[in-house]
Write a protein that holds these residues in place. Sequence first.
Motif, PDB file in Angstrom:
ATOM      1  N   ASP A  53      81.753   4.642 -54.840  1.00  0.00           N
ATOM      2  CA  ASP A  53      81.348   5.079 -53.340  1.00  0.00           C
ATOM      3  C   ASP A  53      80.595   4.006 -53.873  1.00  0.00           C
ATOM      4  O   ASP A  53      79.824   3.942 -53.703  1.00  0.00           O
ATOM      5  CB  ASP A  53      81.215   6.252 -52.877  1.00  0.00           C
ATOM      6  CG  ASP A  53      80.860   5.601 -51.397  1.00  0.00           C
ATOM      7  OD1 ASP A  53      81.180   4.845 -50.978  1.00  0.00           O
ATOM      8  OD2 ASP A  53      81.513   7.375 -51.046  1.00  0.00           O
ATOM      9  N   PHE A  54      81.411   2.538 -53.388  1.00  0.00           N
ATOM     10  CA  PHE A  54      80.386   1.280 -53.233  1.00  0.00           C
ATOM     11  C   PHE A  54      78.729   1.841 -52.402  1.00  0.00           C
ATOM     12  O   PHE A  54      77.854   1.536 -52.200  1.00  0.00           O
ATOM     13  CB  PHE A  54      81.072   0.448 -52.558  1.00  0.00           C
ATOM     14  CG  PHE A  54      81.920  -0.125 -52.974  1.00  0.00           C
ATOM     15  CD1 PHE A  54      81.579  -0.459 -54.823  1.00  0.00           C
ATOM     16  CD2 PHE A  54      83.338  -0.206 -53.248  1.00  0.00           C
ATOM     17  CE1 PHE A  54      82.602  -0.972 -55.372  1.00  0.00           C
ATOM     18  CE2 PHE A  54      84.545  -0.998 -53.743  1.00  0.00           C
ATOM     19  CZ  PHE A  54      83.990  -1.257 -54.857  1.00  0.00           C
ATOM     20  N   ASP A  55      79.289   2.744 -50.931  1.00  0.00           N
ATOM     21  CA  ASP A  55      77.935   3.084 -50.381  1.00  0.00           C
ATOM     22  C   ASP A  55      76.577   3.169 -51.193  1.00  0.00           C
ATOM     23  O   ASP A  55      75.841   3.633 -50.490  1.00  0.00           O
ATOM     24  CB  ASP A  55      78.370   3.626 -49.093  1.00  0.00           C
ATOM     25  CG  ASP A  55      79.630   3.084 -48.208  1.00  0.00           C
ATOM     26  OD1 ASP A  55      78.721   2.297 -47.759  1.00  0.00           O
ATOM     27  OD2 ASP A  55      80.194   3.339 -47.139  1.00  0.00           O
ATOM     28  N   LYS A  62      73.807  -4.895 -48.768  1.00  0.00           N
ATOM     29  CA  LYS A  62      74.461  -4.758 -47.544  1.00  0.00           C
ATOM     30  C   LYS A  62      75.536  -5.293 -47.650  1.00  0.00           C
ATOM     31  O   LYS A  62      76.602  -5.218 -47.393  1.00  0.00           O
ATOM     32  CB  LYS A  62      74.340  -4.417 -46.990  1.00  0.00           C
ATOM     33  CG  LYS A  62      73.696  -2.619 -45.613  1.00  0.00           C
ATOM     34  CD  LYS A  62      73.585  -3.065 -44.756  1.00  0.00           C
ATOM     35  CE  LYS A  62      74.286  -1.301 -45.118  1.00  0.00           C
ATOM     36  NZ  LYS A  62      73.166  -0.820 -43.395  1.00  0.00           N
ATOM     37  N   SER A  63      75.647  -6.666 -48.162  1.00  0.00           N
ATOM     38  CA  SER A  63      76.304  -7.199 -48.108  1.00  0.00           C
ATOM     39  C   SER A  63      78.012  -7.892 -49.206  1.00  0.00           C
ATOM     40  O   SER A  63      78.824  -7.917 -48.867  1.00  0.00           O
ATOM     41  CB  SER A  63      75.676  -8.856 -47.791  1.00  0.00           C
ATOM     42  OG  SER A  63      75.382  -9.537 -48.948  1.00  0.00           O
ATOM     43  N   LEU A  64      76.586  -7.336 -50.479  1.00  0.00           N
ATOM     44  CA  LEU A  64      77.306  -7.465 -51.056  1.00  0.00           C
ATOM     45  C   LEU A  64      78.517  -5.610 -51.421  1.00  0.00           C
ATOM     46  O   LEU A  64      79.549  -6.388 -51.480  1.00  0.00           O
ATOM     47  CB  LEU A  64      75.980  -7.435 -53.420  1.00  0.00           C
ATOM     48  CG  LEU A  64      77.259  -6.840 -54.035  1.00  0.00           C
ATOM     49  CD1 LEU A  64      78.559  -8.233 -53.831  1.00  0.00           C
ATOM     50  CD2 LEU A  64      76.503  -6.984 -55.008  1.00  0.00           C
ATOM     51  N   LEU A  68      82.665  -6.026 -51.272  1.00  0.00           N
ATOM     52  CA  LEU A  68      83.153  -5.660 -52.664  1.00  0.00           C
ATOM     53  C   LEU A  68      84.476  -4.656 -52.128  1.00  0.00           C
ATOM     54  O   LEU A  68      85.902  -4.413 -52.591  1.00  0.00           O
ATOM     55  CB  LEU A  68      81.980  -4.396 -53.780  1.00  0.00           C
ATOM     56  CG  LEU A  68      81.383  -4.999 -54.488  1.00  0.00           C
ATOM     57  CD1 LEU A  68      80.197  -3.823 -55.404  1.00  0.00           C
ATOM     58  CD2 LEU A  68      81.491  -5.923 -55.915  1.00  0.00           C
ATOM     59  N   LYS A  69      83.641  -3.416 -51.381  1.00  0.00           N
ATOM     60  CA  LYS A  69      84.919  -2.790 -50.163  1.00  0.00           C
ATOM     61  C   LYS A  69      86.114  -3.718 -49.647  1.00  0.00           C
ATOM     62  O   LYS A  69      87.697  -2.980 -49.576  1.00  0.00           O
ATOM     63  CB  LYS A  69      84.461  -2.258 -48.690  1.00  0.00           C
ATOM     64  CG  LYS A  69      83.344  -1.121 -49.496  1.00  0.00           C
ATOM     65  CD  LYS A  69      82.906  -0.250 -47.834  1.00  0.00           C
ATOM     66  CE  LYS A  69      81.235  -0.674 -47.870  1.00  0.00           C
ATOM     67  NZ  LYS A  69      80.900   0.088 -46.960  1.00  0.00           N
ATOM     68  N   GLU A  70      85.675  -4.983 -49.147  1.00  0.00           N
ATOM     69  CA  GLU A  70      87.169  -5.686 -48.832  1.00  0.00           C
ATOM     70  C   GLU A  70      87.992  -5.886 -50.001  1.00  0.00           C
ATOM     71  O   GLU A  70      89.359  -6.525 -49.480  1.00  0.00           O
ATOM     72  CB  GLU A  70      86.294  -6.552 -47.862  1.00  0.00           C
ATOM     73  CG  GLU A  70      86.431  -5.819 -46.266  1.00  0.00           C
ATOM     74  CD  GLU A  70      85.157  -6.792 -45.613  1.00  0.00           C
ATOM     75  OE1 GLU A  70      84.761  -8.288 -45.735  1.00  0.00           O
ATOM     76  OE2 GLU A  70      84.661  -6.328 -44.331  1.00  0.00           O
ATOM     77  N   HIS A  71      87.133  -6.135 -51.316  1.00  0.00           N
ATOM     78  CA  HIS A  71      87.694  -7.170 -51.909  1.00  0.00           C
ATOM     79  C   HIS A  71      88.118  -6.557 -53.328  1.00  0.00           C
ATOM     80  O   HIS A  71      88.880  -7.132 -54.477  1.00  0.00           O
ATOM     81  CB  HIS A  71      87.118  -8.696 -52.149  1.00  0.00           C
ATOM     82  CG  HIS A  71      87.181  -9.293 -51.080  1.00  0.00           C
ATOM     83  ND1 HIS A  71      86.301  -8.704 -50.069  1.00  0.00           N
ATOM     84  CD2 HIS A  71      88.183 -10.646 -50.825  1.00  0.00           C
ATOM     85  CE1 HIS A  71      86.615 -10.341 -49.021  1.00  0.00           C
ATOM     86  NE2 HIS A  71      87.667 -10.739 -49.609  1.00  0.00           N
ATOM     87  N   CYS A  72      87.530  -5.267 -53.778  1.00  0.00           N
ATOM     88  CA  CYS A  72      87.347  -4.599 -54.973  1.00  0.00           C
ATOM     89  C   CYS A  72      87.701  -3.565 -54.786  1.00  0.00           C
ATOM     90  O   CYS A  72      87.167  -2.652 -53.467  1.00  0.00           O
ATOM     91  CB  CYS A  72      86.223  -4.616 -55.594  1.00  0.00           C
ATOM     92  SG  CYS A  72      85.501  -6.619 -55.745  1.00  0.00           S
ATOM     93  N   MET A  73      88.344  -2.812 -56.005  1.00  0.00           N
ATOM     94  CA  MET A  73      89.682  -1.580 -55.666  1.00  0.00           C
ATOM     95  C   MET A  73      88.614  -0.935 -57.477  1.00  0.00           C
ATOM     96  O   MET A  73      87.606  -1.913 -57.793  1.00  0.00           O
ATOM     97  CB  MET A  73      90.698  -0.999 -56.343  1.00  0.00           C
ATOM     98  CG  MET A  73      91.095  -1.618 -57.127  1.00  0.00           C
ATOM     99  SD  MET A  73      92.716  -1.119 -56.450  1.00  0.00           S
ATOM    100  CE  MET A  73      93.263  -2.768 -57.816  1.00  0.00           C
TER     101      MET A  73
END
Length: 375
Positions: A53-55, A62-64, A68-73
Amino acid sequence: MTMNSVTEPVKRNFDNLLDFDKKGLEAYFSKIGEKPFRAKQLLKWLYQAGVTDFDEMTDLSKSLRTYLKEHCMINFPEIVFEKVATDGTVKWVLKMACGNRVETVFIPEEKRGTLCVSSQVGCALACSFCSTAQQGFNRNLTTAEIIGQLWVANHRLGDESRITNVVMMGMGEPLLNFDNTVKAVNLMLDDCAYGLSKRRVTVSTSGVVPAMYRLSAACDVSVAVSLHAPNDVLRNELVPINQKYPLAQLMEACQDVVKHSPRGFITFEYVMLDGVNDTFSDARALVKLLKNVPCKMNLIPFNPFPNSGYECSKASAIEAFRRILHKAGIITTVRKTRGEDIDAACGQLVGKVADKSRRQVKLAKNRVNVELLSG
Ligand code: SAH
């Protein structure tokens, strides 16, 4: 850590972070204006903390995290079957993207835990005594699908059964999936990821000679060669890739492996097939072949499967064979067969392969012909 991430659907156009080794991640991050040390932080979260979980990756900015949430899985293979043998061996059948299935096996021993990892869906080589070969070939596994086998196994085993060793001896020929194998091995060895010792990670090959040289140059890993015959005539039949890279070339490549080996020797595997490659004269020919190669020999009792046409050598023949090699100064062990009651032994891994090589069709035709002849 939850299992949800394992079954998370593949998101189109998202990058799977498990496809990158450290170098790859550093390059990825520098492209998006991040510092290279972010790669180390991310690897530690993924492989050491097991956090998906990126969080929860609190030392990333925070920006990274948002990027990651928007572009990576973080996408792992899905376990569709798990079985524990009476000897503690665990077999998993893992579903990969497109529905293909491969097998991964964990072998616990007193002082170590070995994970046997697959590199391809099926196998393009047609070794005559191997049941994976009969399944035909579909495709290479991605880096994420190879390293994902460690992630899944670690996750299922918990802390008690630690994976100390990895052998790339599951389905497939790792050196025919070179780039993904090297990246996955890098992650196995990287101190920021699994941090395994290079002596304890072994890539096994049937003898893809040019790739053996490339492997020595690309990474520091132990190598095992599936030899199985002491001369070209027999090896051409058992391990057909020998027709392309005969023994003389293979032995030269083995010398190169020894030169680069973290252990100063190479391991050979030799499957014991009754009346085929297990005679005194085979053993003596083998001693001659290996005279100048610093090596260890692992004799593997043949594991039978339906329609193989082979039988395992008698225990007395294996012992006599071992003794001849031993007397000639070759350290020789006989591999204990593990996980037999759940079909998890060497050469019994079949997964579920949507065969693209038409090998299954050809084999089925041959079987009908043989039945017609003998009927
Ligand atoms: N393609 C690679 C790795 C996969 S096979 C290679 O050839 O090395 C892993 C090992 O299991 C090889 O040594 C292979 O020859 C051996 N093996 C295959 N089928 C077997 C069987 N039915 N019984 C025992 N060993 C087998």
